[in-house]
Design a protein around this motif. Structure first.
Motif, PDB file in Angstrom:
ATOM      1  N   SER A   1       0.844  -1.192   0.000  1.00 50.08           N
ATOM      2  CA  SER A   1       0.000   0.000   0.000  1.00 50.08           C
ATOM      3  C   SER A   1       0.877   1.239   0.000  1.00 50.08           C
ATOM      4  O   SER A   1       1.682   1.434   0.915  1.00 50.08           O
ATOM      5  CB  SER A   1      -0.909   0.007   1.234  1.00 50.08           C
ATOM      6  N   ASP A   2       0.729   2.066  -1.023  1.00 46.23           N
ATOM      7  CA  ASP A   2       1.416   3.358  -1.100  1.00 46.23           C
ATOM      8  C   ASP A   2       0.348   4.433  -1.010  1.00 46.23           C
ATOM      9  O   ASP A   2      -0.300   4.778  -1.992  1.00 46.23           O
ATOM     10  CB  ASP A   2       2.191   3.467  -2.409  1.00 46.23           C
ATOM     11  N   SER A   3       0.139   4.952   0.207  1.00 51.78           N
ATOM     12  CA  SER A   3      -0.930   5.903   0.486  1.00 51.78           C
ATOM     13  C   SER A   3      -0.311   7.168   1.053  1.00 51.78           C
ATOM     14  O   SER A   3       0.289   7.144   2.133  1.00 51.78           O
ATOM     15  CB  SER A   3      -1.913   5.288   1.492  1.00 51.78           C
ATOM     16  N   SER A   4      -0.461   8.291   0.347  1.00 51.29           N
ATOM     17  CA  SER A   4       0.288   9.481   0.730  1.00 51.29           C
ATOM     18  C   SER A   4      -0.500  10.755   0.447  1.00 51.29           C
ATOM     19  O   SER A   4      -1.470  10.766  -0.320  1.00 51.29           O
ATOM     20  CB  SER A   4       1.624   9.522  -0.025  1.00 51.29           C
ATOM     21  N   LEU A   5      -0.054  11.868   1.076  1.00 50.49           N
ATOM     22  CA  LEU A   5      -0.677  13.175   0.897  1.00 50.49           C
ATOM     23  C   LEU A   5      -0.431  13.699  -0.514  1.00 50.49           C
ATOM     24  O   LEU A   5       0.683  13.605  -1.042  1.00 50.49           O
ATOM     25  CB  LEU A   5      -0.110  14.169   1.904  1.00 50.49           C
ATOM     26  N   ASN A   6      -1.462  14.296  -1.105  1.00 43.67           N
ATOM     27  CA  ASN A   6      -1.317  14.863  -2.445  1.00 43.67           C
ATOM     28  C   ASN A   6      -0.526  16.161  -2.449  1.00 43.67           C
ATOM     29  O   ASN A   6       0.198  16.461  -3.406  1.00 43.67           O
ATOM     30  CB  ASN A   6      -2.694  15.120  -3.061  1.00 43.67           C
ATOM     31  N   GLU A   7      -0.681  16.969  -1.384  1.00 45.99           N
ATOM     32  CA  GLU A   7      -0.007  18.259  -1.284  1.00 45.99           C
ATOM     33  C   GLU A   7       0.394  18.502   0.169  1.00 45.99           C
ATOM     34  O   GLU A   7       0.023  17.737   1.063  1.00 45.99           O
ATOM     35  CB  GLU A   7      -0.928  19.401  -1.764  1.00 45.99           C
ATOM     36  N   ASP A   8       1.156  19.591   0.407  1.00 42.89           N
ATOM     37  CA  ASP A   8       1.460  20.001   1.777  1.00 42.89           C
ATOM     38  C   ASP A   8       0.157  20.312   2.516  1.00 42.89           C
ATOM     39  O   ASP A   8      -0.768  20.915   1.957  1.00 42.89           O
ATOM     40  CB  ASP A   8       2.349  21.249   1.793  1.00 42.89           C
ATOM     41  N   GLU A   9       0.068  19.896   3.763  1.00 44.23           N
ATOM     42  CA  GLU A   9      -1.129  20.110   4.577  1.00 44.23           C
ATOM     43  C   GLU A   9      -0.736  20.839   5.862  1.00 44.23           C
ATOM     44  O   GLU A   9      -0.388  20.211   6.866  1.00 44.23           O
ATOM     45  CB  GLU A   9      -1.801  18.773   4.920  1.00 44.23           C
ATOM     46  N   PRO A  10      -0.766  22.177   5.873  1.00 41.51           N
ATOM     47  CA  PRO A  10      -0.339  22.927   7.062  1.00 41.51           C
ATOM     48  C   PRO A  10      -1.123  22.579   8.320  1.00 41.51           C
ATOM     49  O   PRO A  10      -0.559  22.524   9.410  1.00 41.51           O
ATOM     50  CB  PRO A  10      -0.561  24.386   6.650  1.00 41.51           C
ATOM     51  N   MET A  11      -2.425  22.351   8.190  1.00 42.91           N
ATOM     52  CA  MET A  11      -3.208  22.033   9.378  1.00 42.91           C
ATOM     53  C   MET A  11      -2.782  20.713  10.017  1.00 42.91           C
ATOM     54  O   MET A  11      -2.939  20.506  11.217  1.00 42.91           O
ATOM     55  CB  MET A  11      -4.695  21.973   9.024  1.00 42.91           C
ATOM     56  N   LEU A  12      -2.248  19.813   9.202  1.00 41.39           N
ATOM     57  CA  LEU A  12      -1.746  18.548   9.721  1.00 41.39           C
ATOM     58  C   LEU A  12      -0.251  18.585   9.935  1.00 41.39           C
ATOM     59  O   LEU A  12       0.330  17.613  10.431  1.00 41.39           O
ATOM     60  CB  LEU A  12      -2.066  17.406   8.747  1.00 41.39           C
ATOM     61  N   ASP A  13       0.377  19.707   9.543  1.00 37.58           N
ATOM     62  CA  ASP A  13       1.832  19.792   9.542  1.00 37.58           C
ATOM     63  C   ASP A  13       2.417  18.657   8.709  1.00 37.58           C
ATOM     64  O   ASP A  13       3.381  18.004   9.100  1.00 37.58           O
ATOM     65  CB  ASP A  13       2.364  19.747  10.975  1.00 37.58           C
ATOM     66  N   GLY A  14       1.814  18.420   7.549  1.00 37.10           N
ATOM     67  CA  GLY A  14       2.228  17.313   6.700  1.00 37.10           C
ATOM     68  C   GLY A  14       2.775  17.793   5.379  1.00 37.10           C
ATOM     69  O   GLY A  14       2.397  18.845   4.857  1.00 37.10           O
ATOM     70  N   LEU A  15       3.693  17.014   4.836  1.00 39.70           N
ATOM     71  CA  LEU A  15       4.321  17.319   3.563  1.00 39.70           C
ATOM     72  C   LEU A  15       3.782  16.439   2.450  1.00 39.70           C
ATOM     73  O   LEU A  15       3.371  15.299   2.684  1.00 39.70           O
ATOM     74  CB  LEU A  15       5.837  17.106   3.661  1.00 39.70           C
ATOM     75  N   LYS A  16       3.780  16.976   1.253  1.00 40.50           N
ATOM     76  CA  LYS A  16       3.375  16.219   0.083  1.00 40.50           C
ATOM     77  C   LYS A  16       4.181  14.924  -0.007  1.00 40.50           C
ATOM     78  O   LYS A  16       5.408  14.925   0.146  1.00 40.50           O
ATOM     79  CB  LYS A  16       3.585  17.060  -1.176  1.00 40.50           C
ATOM     80  N   GLY A  17       3.478  13.817  -0.239  1.00 44.64           N
ATOM     81  CA  GLY A  17       4.151  12.538  -0.405  1.00 44.64           C
ATOM     82  C   GLY A  17       4.351  11.747   0.865  1.00 44.64           C
ATOM     83  O   GLY A  17       4.786  10.590   0.805  1.00 44.64           O
ATOM     84  N   GLN A  18       4.041  12.337   2.045  1.00 41.41           N
ATOM     85  CA  GLN A  18       4.206  11.584   3.283  1.00 41.41           C
ATOM     86  C   GLN A  18       3.185  10.448   3.367  1.00 41.41           C
ATOM     87  O   GLN A  18       2.026  10.612   3.016  1.00 41.41           O
ATOM     88  CB  GLN A  18       4.069  12.498   4.501  1.00 41.41           C
ATOM     89  N   GLN A  19       3.661   9.298   3.859  1.00 39.10           N
ATOM     90  CA  GLN A  19       2.803   8.130   4.011  1.00 39.10           C
ATOM     91  C   GLN A  19       1.725   8.389   5.057  1.00 39.10           C
ATOM     92  O   GLN A  19       1.958   9.053   6.066  1.00 39.10           O
ATOM     93  CB  GLN A  19       3.652   6.918   4.432  1.00 39.10           C
ATOM     94  N   VAL A  20       0.526   7.874   4.801  1.00 35.68           N
ATOM     95  CA  VAL A  20      -0.582   8.023   5.730  1.00 35.68           C
ATOM     96  C   VAL A  20      -0.252   7.344   7.058  1.00 35.68           C
ATOM     97  O   VAL A  20       0.398   6.296   7.101  1.00 35.68           O
ATOM     98  CB  VAL A  20      -1.868   7.435   5.121  1.00 35.68           C
ATOM     99  N   VAL A  21      -0.704   7.951   8.135  1.00 33.49           N
ATOM    100  CA  VAL A  21      -0.398   7.485   9.481  1.00 33.49           C
ATOM    101  C   VAL A  21      -0.959   6.087   9.722  1.00 33.49           C
ATOM    102  O   VAL A  21      -2.081   5.770   9.321  1.00 33.49           O
ATOM    103  CB  VAL A  21      -0.960   8.487  10.507  1.00 33.49           C
ATOM    104  N   PHE A  22      -0.159   5.249  10.397  1.00 31.61           N
ATOM    105  CA  PHE A  22      -0.539   3.909  10.856  1.00 31.61           C
ATOM    106  C   PHE A  22      -0.800   2.917   9.725  1.00 31.61           C
ATOM    107  O   PHE A  22      -1.405   1.867   9.951  1.00 31.61           O
ATOM    108  CB  PHE A  22      -1.772   3.950  11.777  1.00 31.61           C
ATOM    109  N   VAL A  23      -0.339   3.212   8.515  1.00 30.55           N
ATOM    110  CA  VAL A  23      -0.522   2.298   7.389  1.00 30.55           C
ATOM    111  C   VAL A  23       0.844   1.847   6.891  1.00 30.55           C
ATOM    112  O   VAL A  23       1.590   2.647   6.322  1.00 30.55           O
ATOM    113  CB  VAL A  23      -1.306   2.959   6.242  1.00 30.55           C
TER     114      VAL A  23
END
Length: 866
Positions: free
Chosen positions: A716-738
């Motif tokens: 499973s390759d599940s990741s953010l499409n873009e930077d997410e400031p509200m989540l403090d997440g970067l584009k391409g980061q793997q989804v949590v707990f997966v």
């Protein structure tokens, strides 16, 4: 019908768990039992009454029945080992299916039952084969050489189908096989199930946690995998669900567990955005007494002595009319995590995560007539514990702060409980079955937690007390839900041209939660809240399958849901939001299903599937930044996704090798996510969504009779499409707990000893890849992005990745008659690994925890069937 695969099991491993009761509309069925040596099957089934031309000159019994099932269009299930040998005499001429079966099996000693349009091979006289002759005995360990059921009848599509004929990826599991090998919780078997993952960030023992499927990770409060008991949804839609599946049916009176991968929005509704888990219960017996009693005793390394006692009894009160089943279990688990002094590191109390868990159920089945029946069920489960199964970690080394399995958390009094009532009426019209199910599900949660490390400094700062005044900050939470569901659906009879389902659904759910965080000994109120919520949903759903040819069909489905959620939150303290106005969120959502299936041969099924799913929009508690006074309560909207899948299921070499493969892609919009602020969680949406792609498969090899090897994998390759400031997440980061990769293999060999003893040996391994605990890597917000939560000194959660881990399990058993003794060892090499980790940074104080995999556990299961 000719387009359905006739499923005679070719291997003991796959057959014995289920010739188990096929879930047909009981009103259609009249059950006929007998022995082929001359039993008088006097009841003529409507489905088997048509005269057909039969030409079976001889050969193997199994081949003859397979050929007849094609000619007469009936389903065939059972244990292939009972069908050894050849047909005793030719059967040529005009027969009904029932009479032809009687002629073919005359003199062979094979025992069988008709259940609607299904012929079930139930046994064979001991004088012929030495095999058990009762279906109850067939589920004992002597004849189970595999763990996963592949060719069984399932009800995932709300109608009875052979597993290979369902155009989606499904795993069907027999609970007894896993519990006899020491796997007594649903989370234990997820490691052997491709495409599913289990997360228990808090480390709640005896229930609690989240399930995820494929790349659909659990970030919001509402579950992404729906939990069902038969047709009753157990998952919550309200803001206090927290994704928990405190109910765990593995020790209950469960016939099988169906795990459905991919969105199930059209037939199962909200909370099944990633998949669904369906517990299928045993129907009470109408014609014989049957039961089981078992005792499981085990010892856990670094822990203590564990005990599980379970039993069930099913009996007819009025033969062929009224049956009842009662079942129950009790578990006393000694735990394995110790409580350590935060200063000296000395052990203050051992095994603080010990727990007790019990459950009981009752089931009544009343067959008014051949067309009309009723089934009523009640179930209750409860688990209690003091501490959590989590270990305090050093945030730099990710090693335990003190002893390998010790926690700095304070103890409390915690309990989770679930109560379930359901009643189902079925009426068989000419051409369709009407099913009406009413249910009431109640969940209760009461827990305490220790936030001293996180909030003692904040409490002193906000109250104006000298630093060090606050010595304890207990967190107390009480919550629960009451959910009523009414569903009515009409299901067409099986056809080789057109099949359909149409239904209406109504749900009303009331949830509540109170939270209190008061600093001690000052009594300073940091946060106190009380928030009821009401959820109501109306839905209409249906699907239609059209067969262009017996080997090619397409299915379309739709569900229209309208929901409304009212939410109020009264809170006080520096982090409280006061008394905001009543919030109401309304939404109308449509979900769709399109599937096509092609059968180029009897041993191969190809399918393509496109489906959508959704989660309703729960409200989020308002939270106040104590520095700026700003209220933080982001608007939460429904999240939706589309899933696209292709797959292949089949077997070669006369069943010696079977496979199930799937490739999938998911486009997930607006996914709901927890935003951690100063140790608190509020709910919001990611702006740009998630993309996921992956593959999964299972393979079973049966090189010789009695020996099978089943391997699974999931990527499973599940990741953010873009930077997410509200989540403090970067584009391409793997989804949590997966995890990206999971792999497993199981092997089992069944053999016969002298003096009527049957034995088996088996084992397996599980591999789980590393996961993220949060999108934030370092406890600080993204460079160049302003902190969306506060201008003060408070930070958010941060990522503590888990290491991948590899576990080995072994088991062996011996059976004589109706008594079985199984021995097992789970986590044989005592691997110290963490299934989940979590990190928080509050006012410069870091807290890192890990939830360890249960250490090596050695045990025995003594089981008696009667």
């Amino acid at each position: 019908m000719s387009n359905n695969k006739n499923t005679l099991f070719q291997n003991t491993a796959l057959s014995t768990v289920l010739a188990i009761s096929v879930c047909v509309a009981p009103a259609m069925a009249q059950t006929v039992s007998g022995q082929a040596s001359g039993a008088d099957n006097s009841v003529v089934l409507a489905q088997a009454s048509k005269q057909i031309d039969v030409n079976i000159s001889g050969g193997r019994i199994s081949d003859a029945l397979q050929l007849l099932s094609k000619q007469a269009s009936f389903q065939l299930v059972g244990n292939a080992e009972f069908l050894s040998g050849d047909v005793t005499k030719p059967v040529v001429g005009s027969y009904t299916a029932q009479d032809a079966v009687k002629e073919i099996l005359q003199g062979t000693g094979v025992e069988y039952e008709w259940d609607s349009n299904t012929l079930i091979i139930t046994g064979r006289a001991k004088k012929d084969t030495g095999m058990p002759t009762r279906r109850d005995e067939m589920t004992s360990s002597q004849s189970l050489s595999g763990m996963l059921l592949e060719e069984v009848l399932v009800t995932a599509s709300r109608r009875e189908q052979a597993l290979q004929d369902v155009a989606m990826s499904i795993t069907a599991i027999s609970p007894e096989i896993f519990t006899s090998a020491g796997h007594t919780e649903l989370s234990d078997i997820i490691g052997y199930t491709p495409g599913f993952n289990y997360s228990n960030r808090l480390g709640r023992p005896g229930g609690g946690g989240t399930l995820t499927a494929r790349g659909v990770g659990q970030q919001g409060g509402t579950p992404v995998v729906g939990i069902y008991m038969d047709d009753v949804p157990l998952s919550n839609n309200g803001p206090y669900a927290n994704g928990q599946f405190a109910f765990d049916g593995l020790l209950g009176d469960i016939e099988r567990i169906e795990l459905l991968r991919g969105p199930q929005g059209t037939l199962y509704g909200a909370t099944s955005i990633g998949g669904a888990v369906k517990y299928v219960t045993r129907k009470p017996s109408l014609d014989e007494y049957r039961g089981n009693a078992a005792a499981t005793l085990s010892s856990t390394n670094e822990g203590g002595f564990n005990k599980i006692f379970s039993g069930r009894l099913s009996a007819p009160l009025v033969i062929d009319k009224l049956g009842v089943t009662v079942a129950g279990f009790f578990e006393d688990n000694a735990g394995f995590v110790d409580s350590a002094d935060s200063v000296t590191g000395t052990i203050a109390e051992e095994n603080v995560d010990s727990y007790e868990r019990y459950g009981f159920s009752g089931d009544i089945y009343f067959k008014f007539s051949d067309r009309f029946d009723f089934r009523g069920r009640v179930l209750h489960q409860k688990s209690t514990y003091e501490g959590f199964s989590r270990v305090s970690l050093d945030e730099n080394t990710l090693k335990s702060v003190f002893s390998p399995l010790s926690s700095l958390g304070a103890l409390g009094e915690n309990d989770l409980q679930n109560t379930y009532y359901a009643g189902t009426f079925e009426y068989q019209f000419d051409g369709a079955t009407l099913t009406s199910t009413s249910s009431y599900v109640e969940d209760r949660l009461a827990l305490t937690n220790d936030l001293t490390t996180l909030l003692s400094g904040a409490a002193d700062f906000l109250s104006g007390s000298p630093f060090g005044t606050t010595t304890a900050v207990p967190f107390i939470e009480n919550g629960g839900s009451e959910k009523f569901v009414q569903e009515v659906r009409l299901t067409s009879e099986a056809s080789d041209q057109l099949e359909w389902i149409a239904g209406l659904y109504y749900a009303k759910e009331d949830t509540s939660k109170t939270q209190d965080i008061t600093a001690q000994p000052t009594g300073f109120n940091l946060f106190n809240s009380d928030g009821p919520s009401n959820y109501e949903e109306y839905a209409a759903f249906g699907n239609l399958t059209y067969y262009f040819t017996p080997d090619f069909d397409v299915t379309g489905g739709v569900r229209i849901s309208k929901s409304k959620m009212d939410f109020a939150s009264v809170s006080s303290g520096p982090f409280g939001g006061g008394i905001p106005p009543l919030a109401t969120i309304e939404s109308t959502v449509d979900t769709w299903l399109f599937a096509a299936r092609y059968r180029p041969s009897e041993d191969l099924s190809l399918y393509a599937r496109a489906a959508s799913g959704y989660r309703a929009a729960p409200a989020s508690s308002p939270l106040v930044d104590p520095i700026t006074g700003k209220t933080i309560s982001p608007l939460v909207t429904p999240d939706t996704l589309w899933s696209y899948e292709v797959g292949a299921k089949g077997e070669v070499a006369e069943g010696r090798f079977s496979y199930d493969l799937a490739l999938w892609y998911i486009d997930w919009d607006n996914f709901q996510a927890h935003i951690i602020f100063n140790g608190f969680a509020i709910l919001g949406n990611a702006a740009s969504g998630i993309s996921a792609k992956g593959a999964e498969g299972s393979f079973t090899v049966r090189p010789v009779d009695g020996f099978s090897i089943t391997s699974t994998f999931a990527y499973s390759d599940s990741s953010l499409n873009e930077d997410e400031p509200m989540l403090d997440g970067l584009k391409g980061q793997q989804v949590v707990f997966v995890p990206k990769w999971t792999v497993s293999t199981q092997a089992r060999y069944d053999f016969t000893l002298s003096n009527g003893y049957e034995a088996h040996i088996g084992g397996g391994f599980r591999y789980v890849g590393s996961t993220r605990s949060d999108f934030t890597d370092d406890g600080a917000f993204l460079p160049g992005v302003s902190d969306p939560m506060t201008d003060g000194p408070f930070d958010s959660a941060f990522n503590i990745p888990t290491d991948s881990y590899f576990l080995v399990d072994l088991n062996a058993g011996i059976t004589r008659g109706n008594i079985s003794l199984n021995l097992y060892a789970t986590n044989l090499f005592n691997k110290i690994a963490y299934g989940n980790t979590f990190g928080r940074n509050v006012n410069g104080v870091l807290e890192a925890t890990g939830v360890p995999i249960r250490p090596r556990t050695i045990g025995a299961v003594l089981s008696v069937d009667f």
